[in-house]
Design an enzyme around this catalytic site. Structure first.
Site, PDB file in Angstrom:
ATOM      1  N   TYR A   1      -9.169 -10.576  -6.126  1.00 30.69           N
ATOM      2  CA  TYR A   1      -8.159 -10.493  -7.170  1.00 30.69           C
ATOM      3  C   TYR A   1      -8.221 -11.673  -8.132  1.00 30.69           C
ATOM      4  CZ  TYR A   1      -6.162  -6.703  -4.461  1.00 30.69           C
ATOM      5  OH  TYR A   1      -5.980  -5.516  -3.791  1.00 30.69           O
TER       6      TYR A   1
ATOM      7  N   ARG B   1       0.858  -1.176   0.000  1.00 33.32           N
ATOM      8  CA  ARG B   1       0.000   0.000   0.000  1.00 33.32           C
ATOM      9  C   ARG B   1       0.902   1.237   0.000  1.00 33.32           C
ATOM     10  NH1 ARG B   1      -1.760  -3.644   3.955  1.00 33.32           N
ATOM     11  NH2 ARG B   1      -3.855  -4.497   3.618  1.00 33.32           N
TER      12      ARG B   1
ATOM     13  N   LYS C   1      -1.832  -2.899   7.871  1.00 35.16           N
ATOM     14  CA  LYS C   1      -3.101  -2.657   8.544  1.00 35.16           C
ATOM     15  C   LYS C   1      -3.277  -3.607   9.723  1.00 35.16           C
ATOM     16  CE  LYS C   1      -6.062  -0.622   4.971  1.00 35.16           C
ATOM     17  NZ  LYS C   1      -7.298  -0.801   4.186  1.00 35.16           N
TER      18      LYS C   1
ATOM     19  N   HIS D   1      -3.211  -9.560   3.901  1.00 35.82           N
ATOM     20  CA  HIS D   1      -4.631  -9.599   4.225  1.00 35.82           C
ATOM     21  C   HIS D   1      -4.867 -10.525   5.421  1.00 35.82           C
ATOM     22  CE1 HIS D   1      -5.798  -8.433  -0.160  1.00 35.82           C
ATOM     23  NE2 HIS D   1      -5.633  -7.374   0.597  1.00 35.82           N
TER      24      HIS D   1
ATOM     25  N   HIS E   1      -3.695   2.492  -5.897  1.00 32.69           N
ATOM     26  CA  HIS E   1      -4.072   1.130  -5.520  1.00 32.69           C
ATOM     27  C   HIS E   1      -4.093   0.195  -6.715  1.00 32.69           C
ATOM     28  CE1 HIS E   1      -5.217  -1.115  -1.972  1.00 32.69           C
ATOM     29  NE2 HIS E   1      -6.095  -1.789  -2.685  1.00 32.69           N
TER      30      HIS E   1
ATOM     31  N   ARG F   1      -0.994  -2.065  -6.622  1.00 30.98           N
ATOM     32  CA  ARG F   1      -1.121  -3.237  -5.744  1.00 30.98           C
ATOM     33  C   ARG F   1      -1.986  -4.321  -6.399  1.00 30.98           C
ATOM     34  NH1 ARG F   1      -1.001  -4.676  -0.156  1.00 30.98           N
ATOM     35  NH2 ARG F   1      -2.995  -5.370   0.712  1.00 30.98           N
TER      36      ARG F   1
END
Length: 266
Positions: free
Chosen positions: A250, A133, A157, A241, A215, A218
């Protein structure tokens, strides 16, 4: 629960001390400040906060409502009220659809060829060749990079850390920036907006077929990684994730490609 501008600032300081990203802190501060301005602080806050969220469902996207709710709950937990809005049912955001660069990794390499500074080259490599990111790319320091093993450790994150290998193309791209970077300073030492604008400008300079956002870089790496491995777990680890369901979006591009291949032979 006490909710004042001063306490919001203290909460923001708490988040910063615990490694929360600048964007998240800014988002939480905005959400809480807006709530302060829209409610009667002399009255019980929970019911007012619930009405505040519900009244804006027709204006905000589901994702915005969820983000605001998360900010309120996080603040309440910090303030000693972990059950605040626990029963409030948030809307379900639509499943995100990835928008990889149409040219794929070749497009990323074209962008890389049009960079004019080591900082921009590192930014393209971090986002488009390693799947970081923008906020993660801007947080990388010399201490994040293991040059001997050619790996990169990132805290993303949810304060989750992951270590990923640095590909040959990415290593060649970031090495000049590593040599110039000052200790304890970010290798991509750019403001968030500047970094995002730089990627969009580089896409235009490289002659890509459409305007790209940060983004998209990514998503391009994720799609290429899945197409190359068909291993969702690998892509999940690369992207950091928490759940494979986030990564599954994806695979949609690959499903389209496979359907096209089948239709072509039918």
């Amino acid at each position: 629960m006490d909710l004042k501008i001063a306490s919001i600032s203290a909460f923001a300081d708490h988040l910063a001390m615990n490694g929360m990203s600048e964007n998240t802190i800014r988002s939480y501060r905005t959400a809480l400040t807006d709530l302060v301005l829209c409610v009667d602080l002399a009255q019980p806050l929970e019911a007012q906060a619930a009405r505040y969220l519900t009244a804006r469902r027709g204006i905000w996207s589901p994702k915005t409502t969820v983000c605001r709710l998360t900010a309120f709950r996080s603040y309440a937990k910090w303030a000693g009220e972990p059950a605040f809005l626990a029963s409030y049912k948030a809307p379900t955001p639509p499943r995100p659809i990835p928008h990889p660069i149409p040219e794929g990794i070749d497009g990323v390499l074209r962008m890389l060829a049009h960079t004019k500074t080591p900082t921009h080259a590192a930014l393209v490599a971090f986002t488009g060749l390693l799947g970081l990111r923008v906020g993660e790319a801007r947080s990388v320091t010399l201490a994040s990079v293991n040059e001997l093993e050619r790996t990169l450790t990132i805290r993303g994150k949810g304060d989750r850390s992951r270590t990923i290998p640095i590909s040959t193309h990415a290593w060649d791209a970031i090495r000049p920036a590593l040599r110039l970077a000052a200790p304890f300073r970010p290798i991509v030492d750019l403001p968030d907006r500047t970094a995002r604008q730089a990627l969009t400008s580089l896409g235009k300079r490289a002659g890509l077929t459409r305007r790209i956002s940060s983004h998209d870089m990514r998503a391009t790496l994720a799609t290429a990684a899945y197409n190359g491995t068909r291993d969702l777990r690998v892509v999940q680890e690369l992207l950091g994730h928490a759940s494979s369901s986030t990564t599954e979006c994806y695979t949609q591009v690959s499903q389209q490609a496979m359907r096209g291949a089948l239709e072509g032979v039918a």
